[in-house]
Scaffold this motif. Structure first.
Motif, PDB file in Angstrom:
ATOM      1  N   GLY A 108       0.778  -1.281   0.068  1.00 17.86           N
ATOM      2  CA  GLY A 108       0.036  -0.109   0.067  1.00 17.86           C
ATOM      3  C   GLY A 108       0.780   1.215   0.107  1.00 17.86           C
ATOM      4  N   LYS A 109       1.977   1.226   0.874  1.00 22.60           N
ATOM      5  CA  LYS A 109       2.770   2.489   0.818  1.00 22.60           C
ATOM      6  C   LYS A 109       3.644   2.625  -0.566  1.00 22.60           C
ATOM      7  N   ARG A 110       3.694   1.592  -1.220  1.00 23.59           N
ATOM      8  CA  ARG A 110       4.318   1.560  -2.559  1.00 23.59           C
ATOM      9  C   ARG A 110       3.310   2.128  -3.620  1.00 23.59           C
ATOM     10  N   GLY A 111       2.173   1.983  -3.300  1.00 27.56           N
ATOM     11  CA  GLY A 111       1.102   2.517  -4.267  1.00 27.56           C
ATOM     12  C   GLY A 111       0.841   1.232  -5.430  1.00 27.56           C
ATOM     13  N   LEU A 112       1.044   0.007  -4.942  1.00 26.53           N
ATOM     14  CA  LEU A 112       0.812  -1.009  -5.952  1.00 26.53           C
ATOM     15  C   LEU A 112      -0.707  -1.548  -6.126  1.00 26.53           C
ATOM     16  N   THR A 113      -1.002  -1.749  -7.092  1.00 27.42           N
ATOM     17  CA  THR A 113      -2.382  -2.488  -7.172  1.00 27.42           C
ATOM     18  C   THR A 113      -2.236  -3.796  -8.021  1.00 27.42           C
ATOM     19  N   PHE A 114      -3.175  -4.743  -7.776  1.00 29.33           N
ATOM     20  CA  PHE A 114      -3.161  -5.983  -8.330  1.00 29.33           C
ATOM     21  C   PHE A 114      -4.396  -6.390  -9.045  1.00 29.33           C
ATOM     22  N   ASP A 115      -4.119  -7.192 -10.099  1.00 23.08           N
ATOM     23  CA  ASP A 115      -5.216  -7.565 -10.958  1.00 23.08           C
ATOM     24  C   ASP A 115      -5.860  -8.879 -10.504  1.00 23.08           C
ATOM     25  N   TYR A 116      -4.754  -9.737  -9.906  1.00 22.86           N
ATOM     26  CA  TYR A 116      -5.151 -11.084  -9.467  1.00 22.86           C
ATOM     27  C   TYR A 116      -4.533 -11.223  -8.138  1.00 22.86           C
ATOM     28  N   ILE A 117      -5.236 -11.763  -7.150  1.00 26.22           N
ATOM     29  CA  ILE A 117      -4.725 -11.810  -5.726  1.00 26.22           C
ATOM     30  C   ILE A 117      -5.162 -13.059  -5.466  1.00 26.22           C
TER      31      ILE A 117
END
Length: 182
Positions: A108-117
């Motif tokens: 979250g701090k890195r601003g990552l987002t994921f399409d498949y978790i």
């Protein structure tokens, strides 16, 4: 344990040499990916509680562009590194030895987002609701993302968590359940 389909189809993967990790069976893995893909046009994956990395590697094989692997067990991390080296995919992955809560906050701090978790924690030891709430709170869930939860078939899995809705639950054998959220 092997890669079921895609670029690395048929390649054998190493298993974690410990009883603390329960690998996803090939049958379950194949069913999961037929349900969510079966192939992808890019996208980023998060394999939380990764074990040997089998789910994330399958996603990469089927077209995901990158994957973050997280596990807190030393032997699991060693096995993930062996498997990614075996497939020569070091440039498409990140591997972290930490617990799920810290990993979610760090991403979250890195601003990552994921399409498949992929969430495959030790059965009956984690709340899927709390894990998904944390993923949402840290804004890690990309628009249109898919979350796959492997769980004990007797566990109660919520119908929805925030804007995530359970679209499917299947059972395999007497104790494996898989729920998919979008």
């Amino acid at each position: 344990m092997r890669v079921i389909s895609g670029d690395f189809k048929g390649r054998q993967l190493k298993s974690v040499p410990t009883h603390k990790t329960r690998p996803t069976t090939d049958k379950v893995k194949e069913a999961v990916f037929h349900g969510i893909g079966p192939y992808f046009q890019g996208g980023k994956a998060l394999d939380l509680f990764a074990g040997s990395g089998g789910l994330g590697i399958e996603a990469l094989s089927r077209g995901a562009e990158s994957c973050v692997f997280v596990d807190q067990q030393h032997k699991a991390i060693q096995t993930i590194y062996e498997n990614i080296k075996l497939l020569n995919i070091e440039d498409r992955v990140e591997v972290f030895k930490t617990d799920a809560t810290r990993a979610i906050k760090a991403a979250g701090k890195r601003g990552l987002t994921f399409d498949y978790i992929f969430l495959d924690p030790p059965y009956k030891k984690f709340s899927y609701k709390e894990l998904m709430e944390a993923l949402l709170e840290q804004e890690l869930v990309a628009e249109g993302a898919t979350i796959v939860c492997e769980h004990d078939s007797s566990e109660e899995i919520p119908e929805e968590v925030g804007q995530l809705k359970r679209i499917k639950t299947d059972h395999y054998g007497s104790n494996i359940g898989v729920s998919i959220f979008e």
